[in-house]
Design a protein around this motif. Structure first.
Motif, PDB file in Angstrom:
ATOM      1  N   ASN A 114     -40.508 139.791  55.385  1.00  0.00           N
ATOM      2  CA  ASN A 114     -40.500 139.784  56.852  1.00  0.00           C
ATOM      3  C   ASN A 114     -41.530 138.750  57.318  1.00  0.00           C
ATOM      4  O   ASN A 114     -42.718 138.822  56.970  1.00  0.00           O
ATOM      5  N   HIS A 115     -41.061 137.789  58.106  1.00  0.00           N
ATOM      6  CA  HIS A 115     -41.914 136.702  58.601  1.00  0.00           C
ATOM      7  C   HIS A 115     -43.167 137.245  59.304  1.00  0.00           C
ATOM      8  O   HIS A 115     -44.271 136.707  59.164  1.00  0.00           O
ATOM      9  N   LEU A 116     -42.997 138.315  60.062  1.00  0.00           N
ATOM     10  CA  LEU A 116     -44.132 138.888  60.802  1.00  0.00           C
ATOM     11  C   LEU A 116     -45.162 139.472  59.836  1.00  0.00           C
ATOM     12  O   LEU A 116     -46.363 139.449  60.100  1.00  0.00           O
ATOM     13  N   GLY A 118     -45.807 138.162  57.017  1.00  0.00           N
ATOM     14  CA  GLY A 118     -46.542 136.969  56.581  1.00  0.00           C
ATOM     15  C   GLY A 118     -47.701 136.691  57.522  1.00  0.00           C
ATOM     16  O   GLY A 118     -48.846 136.524  57.089  1.00  0.00           O
ATOM     17  N   HIS A 119     -47.420 136.673  58.844  1.00  0.00           N
ATOM     18  CA  HIS A 119     -48.499 136.452  59.816  1.00  0.00           C
ATOM     19  C   HIS A 119     -49.545 137.565  59.716  1.00  0.00           C
ATOM     20  O   HIS A 119     -50.745 137.312  59.788  1.00  0.00           O
ATOM     21  N   ALA A 120     -49.075 138.791  59.564  1.00  0.00           N
ATOM     22  CA  ALA A 120     -49.984 139.944  59.603  1.00  0.00           C
ATOM     23  C   ALA A 120     -50.968 139.948  58.438  1.00  0.00           C
ATOM     24  O   ALA A 120     -52.102 140.410  58.582  1.00  0.00           O
ATOM     25  N   THR A 310     -49.857 128.867  62.394  1.00  0.00           N
ATOM     26  CA  THR A 310     -48.485 128.524  62.773  1.00  0.00           C
ATOM     27  C   THR A 310     -47.591 128.743  61.541  1.00  0.00           C
ATOM     28  O   THR A 310     -48.075 129.085  60.464  1.00  0.00           O
ATOM     29  N   ASP A 311     -46.284 128.544  61.726  1.00  0.00           N
ATOM     30  CA  ASP A 311     -45.359 128.895  60.651  1.00  0.00           C
ATOM     31  C   ASP A 311     -45.580 128.048  59.403  1.00  0.00           C
ATOM     32  O   ASP A 311     -45.709 126.830  59.472  1.00  0.00           O
ATOM     33  N   ASN A 312     -45.611 128.721  58.263  1.00  0.00           N
ATOM     34  CA  ASN A 312     -45.868 128.068  56.978  1.00  0.00           C
ATOM     35  C   ASN A 312     -45.333 128.968  55.864  1.00  0.00           C
ATOM     36  O   ASN A 312     -44.988 130.129  56.111  1.00  0.00           O
ATOM     37  N   ALA A 314     -47.083 129.442  52.874  1.00  0.00           N
ATOM     38  CA  ALA A 314     -48.163 130.065  52.105  1.00  0.00           C
ATOM     39  C   ALA A 314     -48.264 131.546  52.478  1.00  0.00           C
ATOM     40  O   ALA A 314     -48.485 132.405  51.625  1.00  0.00           O
ATOM     41  N   MET A 315     -48.060 131.827  53.774  1.00  0.00           N
ATOM     42  CA  MET A 315     -48.160 133.232  54.193  1.00  0.00           C
ATOM     43  C   MET A 315     -47.009 134.061  53.608  1.00  0.00           C
ATOM     44  O   MET A 315     -47.157 135.268  53.385  1.00  0.00           O
ATOM     45  N   ILE A 316     -45.885 133.418  53.348  1.00  0.00           N
ATOM     46  CA  ILE A 316     -44.737 134.133  52.772  1.00  0.00           C
ATOM     47  C   ILE A 316     -44.989 134.396  51.284  1.00  0.00           C
ATOM     48  O   ILE A 316     -44.759 135.498  50.775  1.00  0.00           O
ATOM     49  N   LYS A 360     -38.364 132.923  67.121  1.00  0.00           N
ATOM     50  CA  LYS A 360     -39.598 132.426  66.526  1.00  0.00           C
ATOM     51  C   LYS A 360     -40.627 133.524  66.468  1.00  0.00           C
ATOM     52  O   LYS A 360     -40.592 134.455  67.239  1.00  0.00           O
ATOM     53  N   ALA A 361     -41.535 133.380  65.542  1.00  0.00           N
ATOM     54  CA  ALA A 361     -42.530 134.434  65.427  1.00  0.00           C
ATOM     55  C   ALA A 361     -43.916 133.842  65.419  1.00  0.00           C
ATOM     56  O   ALA A 361     -44.177 132.911  64.763  1.00  0.00           O
TER      57      ALA A 361
HETATM   58 ZN    ZN Z   1     -44.212 132.582  63.022  1.00  0.00          ZN
END
Ligand code: ZN
Ligand code: KG4
Length: 361
Positions: A114-116, A118-120, A310-312, A314-316, A360-361
């Motif tokens: 889940n992309h979110l 990744g951010h979290a 921002t989106d990347n 590495a977080m995934i 977008k997230a």
């Molecule tokens: Zn995002």
């Protein structure tokens, strides 16, 4: 442990290798991001079909570059993690299918992320933060406050009931004739403007409901701009400065509420922290407002480096490592179907009207 991450949920084509060694801090071995801003600029926003096609064209090369930069062969990777939602479904299909193909051909484990999430979890990659903490996600598609309790354990405390904050910046820019993406240009213009010239509303300020709203502010900006048109450069600067100050004020009010709630829910927490993520977190006025707020509430303010806010990918990759470590990898990931909508917290009901773009997230 080494994980290859793939991110294609919006307008960045990204791949990364992240490594973790016993007893050491995690290491980003490569982080390749190709932005599609130029492809979409003429349209003033992201066009899903163009985005999907651009991902198809670029992804193989980006993955090769990420492996080469990390000096890693596919054989040395333990798993492949790909964003499986939420986002634009065309891009998600490209990224997840590519990851499935790589996993199937190389016999590696697949993680559908889940992309979110990744951010979290980024603040644990960059700052080794421990649970629980608060996340403020402010991007082109999301405006949320999330309680991060553990891997896979999230509670959404607030979300927008209409526009996302980045969307409000982008629409304001468009109204004033500033180029896409609007956020940075609004900030630039605001630097020369008078934040007190226009008394814009502070949506939701003081309300007991915890959520955000930005569409009323957008309307107020439009009315102000129309009433004094044609606009001089100084008018544009003053509107931007007044808009930015209204946003910072409204955001600060909502976040302060969450900080107080965190204190109530976790009275024993010794080092409470607020993490920001998303493109809007680059805004200096917003950053300084949050910094001051955290200082006055005794919270640590954690803002990962811009490239990781921002989106990347590495977080995934990192979310994949976290899931493997926590024993939370989904054994049926090869059957996972991309989800354009995929809330982090399945308990909180969707808010009617939220997420116009939702992509977008
Ligand atoms: Zn995002
Ligand atoms: O996280 P992000 O790069 O992409 C996604 O939305 O996923 O965020 C992009 C958003 C855009 O709406 C952009 O206008 C906004 O972040 N943004 C800013 C600034 N830099 C980017 N908004 C306000 N001030 C900025 N300096």
């Amino acid at each position: 442990m080494r994980v290859l991450g793939i991110e294609t949920s919006c307008d960045e084509t990204a791949a990364s290798v992240v490594g973790l060694r016993e007893g050491a801090a995690p290491e980003i071995l490569s982080n390749v991001v190709l932005s599609q801003i130029e492809e979409h600029a003429a349209f003033g926003g992201v066009v899903p079909e163009i985005a999907a096609r651009a991902h198809v064209e670029a992804l193989d090369g980006i993955i090769e570059a990420a492996l080469a930069d990390a000096d890693t062969r596919l054989a040395d990777v333990d798993a492949v993690a790909a964003t499986a939602g939420p986002g634009l479904v065309g891009g998600l299909i490209v990224g997840l299918m590519t990851a499935k193909a790589i996993a199937a051909a190389s016999g590696k484990q697949l993680l559908a992320i889940n992309h979110l999430e990744g951010h979290a979890l980024t603040a644990r990659l960059t700052d080794g933060l421990s649970f629980p903490y608060l996340l403020l996600l402010v991007s082109g598609g999301h405006t949320q406050i999330v309680l991060v309790r553990g891997v896979g354990d999230y509670q959404r405390w607030a979300t927008t009931i209409d526009d996302a904050l980045g969307e409000a910046f982008d629409k304001t820019a468009k109204m004033l004739g500033l180029a896409y993406p609007g956020g940075p240009n609004v900030e630039k213009a605001a630097a020369k403007g008078d934040p007190a010239r226009f008394a814009f509303p502070r949506p939701m300020k003081g309300e007991s409901r915890p959520d955000f709203s930005f569409s009323g502010l957008k309307t107020a900006v439009r009315q102000a701009a129309t009433s004094i048109a044609p606009l001089s450069d100084q008018d544009v600067a003053d509107i931007c400065a007044s808009f930015q100050s209204a946003v910072a004020d409204a955001l600060g009010d909502r976040v302060a509420r969450a900080l107080v709630r965190f204190r109530e829910d976790y009275p024993d927490s010794e080092a409470p922290a607020l993490v920001v993520a998303g493109g809007v977190a680059a805004n200096r006025k917003i950053r300084s407002t949050l910094e001051e707020l955290c200082a006055s509430h005794g919270f640590r303010f954690v803002a990962p480096p811009h490239a990781l806010c921002t989106d990347n990918a590495a977080m995934i990759a990192w979310a994949g490592i976290e899931r493997l470590q926590a024993g939370l990898a989904d054994p049926d990931a090869m059957d996972f179907v991309p989800r354009s909508r995929w809330p982090l917290d399945s308990v909180s009901a969707p808010v009617v009207g939220s997420g116009r773009r939702g992509a977008k997230a």
